[in-house]
Scaffold this motif. Sequence first.
Motif, PDB file in Angstrom:
ATOM      1  N   PHE A   1      83.645   0.512  65.762  1.00  0.00           N
ATOM      2  CA  PHE A   1      83.450   1.757  66.505  1.00  0.00           C
ATOM      3  C   PHE A   1      83.118   2.908  65.569  1.00  0.00           C
ATOM      4  O   PHE A   1      82.215   3.708  65.838  1.00  0.00           O
ATOM      5  CB  PHE A   1      84.700   2.083  67.324  1.00  0.00           C
ATOM      6  CG  PHE A   1      84.678   3.469  67.906  1.00  0.00           C
ATOM      7  CD1 PHE A   1      83.958   3.739  69.058  1.00  0.00           C
ATOM      8  CD2 PHE A   1      85.371   4.513  67.292  1.00  0.00           C
ATOM      9  CE1 PHE A   1      83.918   5.024  69.590  1.00  0.00           C
ATOM     10  CE2 PHE A   1      85.344   5.795  67.814  1.00  0.00           C
ATOM     11  CZ  PHE A   1      84.611   6.058  68.966  1.00  0.00           C
ATOM     12  N   LYS A   2      83.844   2.993  64.464  1.00  0.00           N
ATOM     13  CA  LYS A   2      83.602   4.055  63.491  1.00  0.00           C
ATOM     14  C   LYS A   2      82.185   3.982  62.935  1.00  0.00           C
ATOM     15  O   LYS A   2      81.606   5.005  62.548  1.00  0.00           O
ATOM     16  CB  LYS A   2      84.618   3.959  62.345  1.00  0.00           C
ATOM     17  CG  LYS A   2      86.042   4.323  62.733  1.00  0.00           C
ATOM     18  CD  LYS A   2      86.190   5.812  62.943  1.00  0.00           C
ATOM     19  CE  LYS A   2      87.626   6.201  63.193  1.00  0.00           C
ATOM     20  NZ  LYS A   2      87.792   7.654  63.399  1.00  0.00           N
ATOM     21  N   ALA A   3      81.617   2.769  62.899  1.00  0.00           N
ATOM     22  CA  ALA A   3      80.266   2.585  62.367  1.00  0.00           C
ATOM     23  C   ALA A   3      79.196   2.660  63.457  1.00  0.00           C
ATOM     24  O   ALA A   3      78.013   2.465  63.172  1.00  0.00           O
ATOM     25  CB  ALA A   3      80.184   1.236  61.655  1.00  0.00           C
ATOM     26  N   GLY A   4      79.621   2.921  64.695  1.00  0.00           N
ATOM     27  CA  GLY A   4      78.660   3.021  65.791  1.00  0.00           C
ATOM     28  C   GLY A   4      78.179   1.680  66.310  1.00  0.00           C
ATOM     29  O   GLY A   4      77.100   1.595  66.913  1.00  0.00           O
TER      30      GLY A   4
ATOM     31  N   GLN B   1      82.025  -5.293  56.709  1.00  0.00           N
ATOM     32  CA  GLN B   1      80.997  -4.939  55.727  1.00  0.00           C
ATOM     33  C   GLN B   1      79.668  -5.603  56.066  1.00  0.00           C
ATOM     34  O   GLN B   1      78.610  -4.960  56.023  1.00  0.00           O
ATOM     35  CB  GLN B   1      81.433  -5.368  54.323  1.00  0.00           C
ATOM     36  CG  GLN B   1      82.299  -4.369  53.581  1.00  0.00           C
ATOM     37  CD  GLN B   1      82.382  -4.716  52.099  1.00  0.00           C
ATOM     38  OE1 GLN B   1      82.254  -5.871  51.698  1.00  0.00           O
ATOM     39  NE2 GLN B   1      82.607  -3.711  51.274  1.00  0.00           N
ATOM     40  N   GLY B   2      79.736  -6.896  56.390  1.00  0.00           N
ATOM     41  CA  GLY B   2      78.512  -7.621  56.702  1.00  0.00           C
ATOM     42  C   GLY B   2      77.826  -7.098  57.941  1.00  0.00           C
ATOM     43  O   GLY B   2      76.591  -6.945  57.971  1.00  0.00           O
ATOM     44  N   LEU B   3      78.593  -6.800  58.992  1.00  0.00           N
ATOM     45  CA  LEU B   3      78.013  -6.283  60.232  1.00  0.00           C
ATOM     46  C   LEU B   3      77.435  -4.890  60.029  1.00  0.00           C
ATOM     47  O   LEU B   3      76.343  -4.573  60.529  1.00  0.00           O
ATOM     48  CB  LEU B   3      79.067  -6.281  61.338  1.00  0.00           C
ATOM     49  CG  LEU B   3      79.476  -7.672  61.857  1.00  0.00           C
ATOM     50  CD1 LEU B   3      80.727  -7.581  62.717  1.00  0.00           C
ATOM     51  CD2 LEU B   3      78.333  -8.321  62.635  1.00  0.00           C
ATOM     52  N   CYS B   4      78.133  -4.044  59.292  1.00  0.00           N
ATOM     53  CA  CYS B   4      77.624  -2.693  59.031  1.00  0.00           C
ATOM     54  C   CYS B   4      76.338  -2.752  58.214  1.00  0.00           C
ATOM     55  O   CYS B   4      75.396  -1.979  58.452  1.00  0.00           O
ATOM     56  CB  CYS B   4      78.675  -1.854  58.296  1.00  0.00           C
ATOM     57  SG  CYS B   4      80.089  -1.388  59.318  1.00  0.00           S
ATOM     58  N   GLN B   5      76.290  -3.670  57.258  1.00  0.00           N
ATOM     59  CA  GLN B   5      75.100  -3.843  56.433  1.00  0.00           C
ATOM     60  C   GLN B   5      73.919  -4.309  57.296  1.00  0.00           C
ATOM     61  O   GLN B   5      72.786  -3.815  57.154  1.00  0.00           O
ATOM     62  CB  GLN B   5      75.389  -4.856  55.334  1.00  0.00           C
ATOM     63  CG  GLN B   5      74.316  -4.979  54.260  1.00  0.00           C
ATOM     64  CD  GLN B   5      74.716  -5.960  53.166  1.00  0.00           C
ATOM     65  OE1 GLN B   5      75.575  -6.826  53.369  1.00  0.00           O
ATOM     66  NE2 GLN B   5      74.108  -5.838  52.001  1.00  0.00           N
ATOM     67  N   PHE B   6      74.193  -5.235  58.209  1.00  0.00           N
ATOM     68  CA  PHE B   6      73.126  -5.751  59.056  1.00  0.00           C
ATOM     69  C   PHE B   6      72.610  -4.691  60.027  1.00  0.00           C
ATOM     70  O   PHE B   6      71.398  -4.476  60.144  1.00  0.00           O
ATOM     71  CB  PHE B   6      73.608  -6.977  59.829  1.00  0.00           C
ATOM     72  CG  PHE B   6      72.614  -7.492  60.822  1.00  0.00           C
ATOM     73  CD1 PHE B   6      71.540  -8.239  60.406  1.00  0.00           C
ATOM     74  CD2 PHE B   6      72.741  -7.201  62.179  1.00  0.00           C
ATOM     75  CE1 PHE B   6      70.588  -8.704  61.322  1.00  0.00           C
ATOM     76  CE2 PHE B   6      71.813  -7.657  63.098  1.00  0.00           C
ATOM     77  CZ  PHE B   6      70.726  -8.415  62.663  1.00  0.00           C
ATOM     78  N   TYR B   7      73.541  -4.034  60.733  1.00  0.00           N
ATOM     79  CA  TYR B   7      73.106  -3.048  61.719  1.00  0.00           C
ATOM     80  C   TYR B   7      72.619  -1.757  61.053  1.00  0.00           C
ATOM     81  O   TYR B   7      71.845  -1.003  61.649  1.00  0.00           O
ATOM     82  CB  TYR B   7      74.237  -2.746  62.699  1.00  0.00           C
ATOM     83  CG  TYR B   7      74.456  -3.854  63.702  1.00  0.00           C
ATOM     84  CD1 TYR B   7      73.503  -4.134  64.671  1.00  0.00           C
ATOM     85  CD2 TYR B   7      75.608  -4.627  63.677  1.00  0.00           C
ATOM     86  CE1 TYR B   7      73.692  -5.156  65.586  1.00  0.00           C
ATOM     87  CE2 TYR B   7      75.815  -5.648  64.586  1.00  0.00           C
ATOM     88  CZ  TYR B   7      74.846  -5.914  65.549  1.00  0.00           C
ATOM     89  OH  TYR B   7      75.027  -6.934  66.458  1.00  0.00           O
ATOM     90  N   GLY B   8      73.042  -1.515  59.820  1.00  0.00           N
ATOM     91  CA  GLY B   8      72.608  -0.304  59.129  1.00  0.00           C
ATOM     92  C   GLY B   8      71.216  -0.396  58.572  1.00  0.00           C
ATOM     93  O   GLY B   8      70.397   0.528  58.720  1.00  0.00           O
ATOM     94  N   ASP B   9      70.909  -1.517  57.899  1.00  0.00           N
ATOM     95  CA  ASP B   9      69.583  -1.618  57.269  1.00  0.00           C
ATOM     96  C   ASP B   9      68.925  -2.982  57.435  1.00  0.00           C
ATOM     97  O   ASP B   9      67.955  -3.305  56.733  1.00  0.00           O
ATOM     98  CB  ASP B   9      69.680  -1.270  55.777  1.00  0.00           C
ATOM     99  CG  ASP B   9      70.705  -2.105  55.023  1.00  0.00           C
ATOM    100  OD1 ASP B   9      71.020  -3.218  55.503  1.00  0.00           O
ATOM    101  OD2 ASP B   9      71.199  -1.669  53.980  1.00  0.00           O
TER     102      ASP B   9
ATOM    103  N   GLY C   1      75.424  -9.858  53.632  1.00  0.00           N
ATOM    104  CA  GLY C   1      76.870  -9.787  53.802  1.00  0.00           C
ATOM    105  C   GLY C   1      77.377 -10.804  54.808  1.00  0.00           C
ATOM    106  O   GLY C   1      78.432 -11.420  54.612  1.00  0.00           O
ATOM    107  N   LEU C   2      76.622 -11.002  55.885  1.00  0.00           N
ATOM    108  CA  LEU C   2      77.004 -12.005  56.886  1.00  0.00           C
ATOM    109  C   LEU C   2      76.779 -13.416  56.358  1.00  0.00           C
ATOM    110  O   LEU C   2      77.586 -14.318  56.590  1.00  0.00           O
ATOM    111  CB  LEU C   2      76.204 -11.788  58.166  1.00  0.00           C
ATOM    112  CG  LEU C   2      76.502 -10.483  58.934  1.00  0.00           C
ATOM    113  CD1 LEU C   2      75.583 -10.347  60.130  1.00  0.00           C
ATOM    114  CD2 LEU C   2      77.957 -10.439  59.376  1.00  0.00           C
TER     115      LEU C   2
END
Length: 390
Positions: free
Chosen positions: A23-26, A311-319, A324-325
Amino acid sequence: MARTQVVIVGGGPSGLLLGQLLFKAGIEAVVLERKTREYVLGRIRAGVLERGLVGLMGEAGVDTRMKAEGFVHDGTQLAYEGDMFRVDFAAHTDATVMVYGQTEVTRDLYDARAATGGDTRFEVDNVVIHDADTDAPFVTFDQYGGTQRIDCDYIAGCDGFHGISRKTIPASVRREYEKVYPFGWLGILSETPPVNRELIYANSDRGFALCSMRNAQLSRYYIQCDVDDHVGNWSDDAFWDELRRRIPAAAAETLVTGPSIEKSIAPLRSFVTEPMRWGRLFLCGDAAHIVPPTGAKGLNTAASDVHYLNQGLCQFYGDGDSRGLDTYSEKALARVWKTERFSWWFSNLMHHYPSQSDFDKKMQLAELAFLRDSPEAQAAMALNYVGLPY
């Protein structure tokens, strides 16, 4: 039919922590929980939080009450043959642990999720994970008499040892490792002040004992018991008498006893399944691994899984980077096995085994004496106890 980015199977602390971090990462997530909120909060679990989990609670924005009500511990006590010595975490690692009940962690996470309007589905049944090995996974479940479906990008299996997530991975893909210990822990919760401001781990000829706490007026005590024992065999008085026999005399003399408000027996096992990822399904916590409670690594190891997956999910959805996944299982298992080693070592050090020979007992005592006298050995224990870095 609904859609979300991540479906989290299991509404315990690991699933809720992952949901709050996402949630914090959207990143959108739906949490599915088989029981009610009240049932989950009624579970009695350990309450020693590693530095990594304390940090994740802050990152998730749910550490206010923990900081106000938790107890920072910078050491622990080990007892054997009537003697007791201290392992100083802060001196050896410049780090501490937090004593704060898992129930309170879960309550804070539920309250935070409710405040954000997060989608949490309680009392779901017949959860089935579909097509996890494809690019279009989905989950079906029954709730309130109807069957529902949620399509998603990824699935996080945080549903514990008896959940469906691990079993979704084909048996031909999974490899499981297990050690079942020949004893259990009889534990009670009592509204009494702790016998010591720090935890006491006791090795005794009569069996292991642990003196722990939840807060200044709520204590948690354990004694090693036969694996086939029953709670009904133990009155409160019998428990207190046996605990006194297993801890140093100075502690036994100051022990404040009272009626138990909860009493249970927990079996002990070490368990790991590999891999922790299959397609778009990722296992977290007890769904993938179990440790004996010696050293309180269960929730803490689940938290490290959550860290790597988040970390892996944020990395994927971020860029759009999936590295990471792709490396999640490898990273998580590398730390899991080190945690398994520590819990296995500490359990072997402190418990009486039915098949233990006189030589084995002498080796235990020599190991404890070495730990007492060696700053280097204490530093290694302290590093593992406060939590290996992520």
